[in-house]
Design an enzyme around this catalytic site. Structure first.
Site, PDB file in Angstrom:
ATOM      1  N   SER A  67       0.848  -1.191   0.000  1.00 48.74           N
ATOM      2  CA  SER A  67       0.000   0.000   0.000  1.00 48.74           C
ATOM      3  C   SER A  67       0.882   1.239   0.000  1.00 48.74           C
ATOM      4  O   SER A  67       1.604   1.505   0.976  1.00 48.74           O
ATOM      5  CB  SER A  67      -0.898   0.013   1.236  1.00 48.74           C
ATOM      6  OG  SER A  67      -1.452   1.300   1.375  1.00 48.74           O
TER       7      SER A  67
ATOM      8  N   HIS B  98      -1.118  -1.338  -4.226  1.00 52.63           N
ATOM      9  CA  HIS B  98      -2.414  -1.002  -3.636  1.00 52.63           C
ATOM     10  C   HIS B  98      -2.481   0.507  -3.423  1.00 52.63           C
ATOM     11  O   HIS B  98      -1.622   1.098  -2.753  1.00 52.63           O
ATOM     12  CB  HIS B  98      -2.582  -1.758  -2.314  1.00 52.63           C
ATOM     13  CG  HIS B  98      -3.910  -1.594  -1.661  1.00 52.63           C
ATOM     14  ND1 HIS B  98      -5.020  -2.306  -2.042  1.00 52.63           N
ATOM     15  CD2 HIS B  98      -4.305  -0.800  -0.631  1.00 52.63           C
ATOM     16  CE1 HIS B  98      -6.047  -1.964  -1.282  1.00 52.63           C
ATOM     17  NE2 HIS B  98      -5.639  -1.037  -0.417  1.00 52.63           N
TER      18      HIS B  98
ATOM     19  N   ASP C 141      -4.686   3.607  -2.122  1.00 53.74           N
ATOM     20  CA  ASP C 141      -5.803   3.953  -1.235  1.00 53.74           C
ATOM     21  C   ASP C 141      -6.331   5.352  -1.508  1.00 53.74           C
ATOM     22  O   ASP C 141      -5.635   6.342  -1.264  1.00 53.74           O
ATOM     23  CB  ASP C 141      -5.330   3.899   0.223  1.00 53.74           C
ATOM     24  CG  ASP C 141      -5.179   2.479   0.718  1.00 53.74           C
ATOM     25  OD1 ASP C 141      -6.113   1.685   0.580  1.00 53.74           O
ATOM     26  OD2 ASP C 141      -4.092   2.161   1.261  1.00 53.74           O
TER      27      ASP C 141
ATOM     28  N   MET D 238      -8.877   8.234  -0.489  1.00 58.71           N
ATOM     29  CA  MET D 238      -9.723   8.693   0.630  1.00 58.71           C
ATOM     30  C   MET D 238     -10.178  10.125   0.379  1.00 58.71           C
ATOM     31  O   MET D 238      -9.395  10.938  -0.120  1.00 58.71           O
ATOM     32  CB  MET D 238      -8.930   8.645   1.936  1.00 58.71           C
ATOM     33  CG  MET D 238      -8.282   7.295   2.218  1.00 58.71           C
ATOM     34  SD  MET D 238      -7.522   7.279   3.841  1.00 58.71           S
ATOM     35  CE  MET D 238      -6.580   5.749   3.756  1.00 58.71           C
TER      36      MET D 238
ATOM     37  N   HIS E  72      -8.280   1.078  -4.306  1.00 61.99           N
ATOM     38  CA  HIS E  72      -9.244   0.885  -3.211  1.00 61.99           C
ATOM     39  C   HIS E  72      -9.904   2.235  -2.921  1.00 61.99           C
ATOM     40  O   HIS E  72      -9.287   3.123  -2.329  1.00 61.99           O
ATOM     41  CB  HIS E  72      -8.465   0.346  -1.997  1.00 61.99           C
ATOM     42  CG  HIS E  72      -9.253   0.248  -0.730  1.00 61.99           C
ATOM     43  ND1 HIS E  72      -8.649   0.058   0.500  1.00 61.99           N
ATOM     44  CD2 HIS E  72     -10.598   0.277  -0.485  1.00 61.99           C
ATOM     45  CE1 HIS E  72      -9.580  -0.003   1.441  1.00 61.99           C
ATOM     46  NE2 HIS E  72     -10.776   0.140   0.885  1.00 61.99           N
TER      47      HIS E  72
ATOM     48  N   MET F  62     -12.078   4.607  -0.945  1.00 61.08           N
ATOM     49  CA  MET F  62     -12.747   4.851   0.345  1.00 61.08           C
ATOM     50  C   MET F  62     -13.373   6.234   0.238  1.00 61.08           C
ATOM     51  O   MET F  62     -12.927   7.204   0.862  1.00 61.08           O
ATOM     52  CB  MET F  62     -11.718   4.799   1.486  1.00 61.08           C
ATOM     53  CG  MET F  62     -11.291   3.393   1.843  1.00 61.08           C
ATOM     54  SD  MET F  62      -9.762   3.354   2.782  1.00 61.08           S
ATOM     55  CE  MET F  62      -8.605   3.374   1.445  1.00 61.08           C
TER      56      MET F  62
ATOM     57  N   MET G 201     -11.519  -5.654   5.261  1.00 63.64           N
ATOM     58  CA  MET G 201     -10.718  -4.707   6.045  1.00 63.64           C
ATOM     59  C   MET G 201     -10.446  -5.318   7.419  1.00 63.64           C
ATOM     60  O   MET G 201     -11.379  -5.681   8.142  1.00 63.64           O
ATOM     61  CB  MET G 201     -11.466  -3.379   6.236  1.00 63.64           C
ATOM     62  CG  MET G 201     -11.631  -2.542   4.991  1.00 63.64           C
ATOM     63  SD  MET G 201     -10.097  -2.149   4.117  1.00 63.64           S
ATOM     64  CE  MET G 201      -9.141  -1.302   5.382  1.00 63.64           C
TER      65      MET G 201
ATOM     66  N   GLY H  72      -8.882   4.170   6.860  1.00 65.85           N
ATOM     67  CA  GLY H  72      -8.553   5.576   7.055  1.00 65.85           C
ATOM     68  C   GLY H  72      -7.078   5.831   7.282  1.00 65.85           C
ATOM     69  O   GLY H  72      -6.544   6.826   6.816  1.00 65.85           O
ATOM     70  N   PHE H  73      -6.417   4.915   7.982  1.00 65.59           N
ATOM     71  CA  PHE H  73      -5.022   5.168   8.348  1.00 65.59           C
ATOM     72  C   PHE H  73      -4.187   3.895   8.283  1.00 65.59           C
ATOM     73  O   PHE H  73      -4.694   2.807   8.567  1.00 65.59           O
ATOM     74  CB  PHE H  73      -4.934   5.737   9.774  1.00 65.59           C
ATOM     75  CG  PHE H  73      -5.681   7.033   9.905  1.00 65.59           C
ATOM     76  CD1 PHE H  73      -5.069   8.241   9.592  1.00 65.59           C
ATOM     77  CD2 PHE H  73      -7.020   7.046  10.304  1.00 65.59           C
ATOM     78  CE1 PHE H  73      -5.775   9.439   9.678  1.00 65.59           C
ATOM     79  CE2 PHE H  73      -7.733   8.239  10.392  1.00 65.59           C
ATOM     80  CZ  PHE H  73      -7.107   9.443  10.085  1.00 65.59           C
TER      81      PHE H  73
ATOM     82  N   GLY I 250      -0.782   1.686   9.669  1.00 66.86           N
ATOM     83  CA  GLY I 250      -0.119   1.481  10.951  1.00 66.86           C
ATOM     84  C   GLY I 250      -0.996   1.063  12.114  1.00 66.86           C
ATOM     85  O   GLY I 250      -0.568   1.140  13.269  1.00 66.86           O
TER      86      GLY I 250
ATOM     87  N   ASP J 220      -6.696  -6.276   4.186  1.00 69.16           N
ATOM     88  CA  ASP J 220      -6.057  -4.962   4.234  1.00 69.16           C
ATOM     89  C   ASP J 220      -6.081  -4.400   5.650  1.00 69.16           C
ATOM     90  O   ASP J 220      -7.158  -4.161   6.206  1.00 69.16           O
ATOM     91  CB  ASP J 220      -6.831  -4.028   3.275  1.00 69.16           C
ATOM     92  CG  ASP J 220      -6.225  -2.653   3.126  1.00 69.16           C
ATOM     93  OD1 ASP J 220      -5.165  -2.385   3.715  1.00 69.16           O
ATOM     94  OD2 ASP J 220      -6.823  -1.836   2.383  1.00 69.16           O
ATOM     95  N   GLY J 221      -4.876  -4.195   6.205  1.00 67.42           N
ATOM     96  CA  GLY J 221      -4.767  -3.549   7.514  1.00 67.42           C
ATOM     97  C   GLY J 221      -4.027  -4.405   8.524  1.00 67.42           C
ATOM     98  O   GLY J 221      -4.436  -5.526   8.810  1.00 67.42           O
ATOM     99  N   GLY J 222      -2.901  -3.874   9.021  1.00 65.18           N
ATOM    100  CA  GLY J 222      -2.167  -4.553  10.093  1.00 65.18           C
ATOM    101  C   GLY J 222      -1.445  -5.818   9.661  1.00 65.18           C
ATOM    102  O   GLY J 222      -1.168  -6.690  10.482  1.00 65.18           O
TER     103      GLY J 222
ATOM    104  N   GLY K  51       1.128  -1.972   4.171  1.00 63.42           N
ATOM    105  CA  GLY K  51       1.667  -0.628   4.009  1.00 63.42           C
ATOM    106  C   GLY K  51       2.886  -0.419   4.878  1.00 63.42           C
ATOM    107  O   GLY K  51       4.024  -0.551   4.434  1.00 63.42           O
ATOM    108  N   SER K  52       2.652  -0.116   6.162  1.00 64.69           N
ATOM    109  CA  SER K  52       3.776   0.243   7.036  1.00 64.69           C
ATOM    110  C   SER K  52       4.825  -0.861   7.118  1.00 64.69           C
ATOM    111  O   SER K  52       6.021  -0.582   7.169  1.00 64.69           O
ATOM    112  CB  SER K  52       3.269   0.635   8.416  1.00 64.69           C
ATOM    113  OG  SER K  52       2.285  -0.260   8.851  1.00 64.69           O
TER     114      SER K  52
HETATM  115  C1  DX5 Z   1      -6.286   1.700   5.482  1.00 66.79           C
HETATM  116  C2  DX5 Z   1      -5.820   1.372   4.093  1.00 66.79           C
HETATM  117  C3  DX5 Z   1      -4.691   0.413   4.048  1.00 66.79           C
HETATM  118  C4  DX5 Z   1      -3.433   0.865   4.748  1.00 66.79           C
HETATM  119  C5  DX5 Z   1      -2.857  -0.342   5.400  1.00 66.79           C
HETATM  120  O1  DX5 Z   1      -7.467   2.413   5.413  1.00 66.79           O
HETATM  121  O2  DX5 Z   1      -6.877   0.839   3.320  1.00 66.79           O
HETATM  122  O3  DX5 Z   1      -4.417  -0.011   2.709  1.00 66.79           O
HETATM  123  O4  DX5 Z   1      -2.475   1.417   3.891  1.00 66.79           O
HETATM  124  O5  DX5 Z   1      -1.772   0.049   6.150  1.00 66.79           O
HETATM  125  P1  DX5 Z   1      -1.026  -0.924   7.161  1.00 66.79           P
HETATM  126  O6  DX5 Z   1      -0.515  -2.095   6.356  1.00 66.79           O
HETATM  127  O7  DX5 Z   1       0.060  -0.078   7.696  1.00 66.79           O
HETATM  128  O8  DX5 Z   1      -2.025  -1.372   8.197  1.00 66.79           O
HETATM  129 ZN    ZN Z   2      -6.505  -0.165   1.272  1.00 67.23          ZN
END
Ligand code: DX5
Ligand code: ZN
Length: 219
Positions: A9, A34, A36, A38, A68, A70, A142, A147-148, A150, A180-182, A202-203
Site C-alpha cells: 500500500s 495497492h 488507497d 480517501m 481501493h 474509500m 478490512m 482511514g489510516f 499502521g 487490508d490492515g495490520g 503498508g507500514s
Molecule cells: C487503510 C488502508 C490500508 C493501509 C494499510 O485504510 O486501506 O491499505 O495502507 O496500512 P497498514 O498495512 O500499515 O495497516
Molecule cells: Zn486499502
C-alpha cells in the site's frame, strides 16, 4: 497451494524518496500496487486522486494497479481512475446503500475492461457480499477501520475470510480474497491460513528494506 500475491500500500511510501521506492517495488516480488483513495468524508483522511495514479503507472509500469476507493461517491470517479491506469477498482458496500446500484457499478467497472472488487469494513457482515460474489473479481476484507496505515490487525476478521474461502471454493467462483490492515510477517501467515489470496501491507513493507519485507510476507 494457492498463489499468494503481495500488494504494497503506497499510503506508507516515503514520498521524499519516490523514485527509489518505486524501483524497489518493481524489483521486489510484489506483483500488485495497492492505491488507497480517501475523500475526507467516507473516512477521516485525505489521500490521492487520479493524477497521482498516473504518476505511479509511469514509475511502476509492471505492477497491477489495485485501486481501493474509500469515498462516498465511487460512481463519480470510476472512469477517471480507469483513464489514469487502474487495473482493478474496488469500492465499499457501505458507501452505496442501494443493492441495484452496487450491481450497476460492478457492471460499469467491467464495461471499462477493469476488474471489480467489493470491500467491507470490520463491522459489516460478510453475508452482504453473498449476492455479488459470482459477479466480482475480488473481495476485500478490512482488518482495521479504514482511514489510516499502521493500525493493529483485527484477528476476528479472519472468520469472514474463512467463510468466504469456503463459499468460493464450494461454488468454484473465480473471486480472490484480499485483506487490508495490520499485515506483517506474523499476521500474514494467519491470513493465508484462513484463506486469503492477496495481502495488502503498508507500514510493514515500507519500513526498512522493501524487497526483503515483501519476501518475508510470502509463504
Ligand atoms: C487503510 C488502508 C490500508 C493501509 C494499510 O485504510 O486501506 O491499505 O495502507 O496500512 P497498514 O498495512 O500499515 O495497516
Ligand atoms: Zn486499502
Amino acid at each position: 497451494m494457492r498463489k499468494i500475491t503481495v500488494a504494497p500500500s503506497v499510503l506508507s511510501l516515503d514520498y521524499a524518496h519516490f523514485n527509489e521506492q518505486c524501483k524497489a517495488l518493481e524489483k521486489s516480488e510484489a506483483q500488485w500496487c495497492h492505491f488507497d483513495v480517501m475523500d475526507g468524508h467516507f473516512v477521516p483522511n485525505l489521500t490521492f486522486g487520479p493524477d497521482i495514479l498516473k504518476g505511479f503507472r509511469k514509475a511502476c509500469p509492471t505492477l497491477f494497479m489495485d485501486v481501493h476507493l474509500m469515498i462516498e461517491d465511487p460512481e463519480m470517479f470510476i472512469s477517471r481512475f480507469h483513464a489514469a491506469g487502474a487495473d482493478l477498482i474496488s469500492f465499499h458496500v457501505e458507501a452505496v446503500k442501494d443493492k441495484a446500484k452496487i450491481h450497476e457499478l460492478i457492471h460499469k467497472i467491467h464495461e471499462l475492461g477493469l476488474q471489480a472488487g467489493l470491500v467491507i469494513k470490520p463491522k459489516t457482515d460478510a453475508h452482504v457480499l453473498d449476492e455479488f460474489l459470482e459477479e466480482i473479481d475480488l473481495v476485500l476484507i478490512m482488518s482495521v477501520e479504514p482511514g489510516f496505515g499502521g493500525q493493529s490487525f483485527m484477528e476476528d476478521q479472519l472468520d469472514k475470510v474463512r467463510y468466504l474461502r469456503r463459499i468460493i471454493d464450494e461454488k468454484q467462483i473465480s473471486c480472490v480474497i484480499e485483506i487490508d490492515g495490520g499485515i506483517n510477517d506474523v499476521t500474514a501467515k494467519k491470513a493465508i491460513e484462513a484463506g486469503v489470496d492477496v495481502l495488502v501491507a503498508g507500514s510493514y513493507v515500507f519500513k526498512g528494506d522493501i524487497e526483503e519485507n515483501v519476501r518475508k510476507l510470502l509463504p
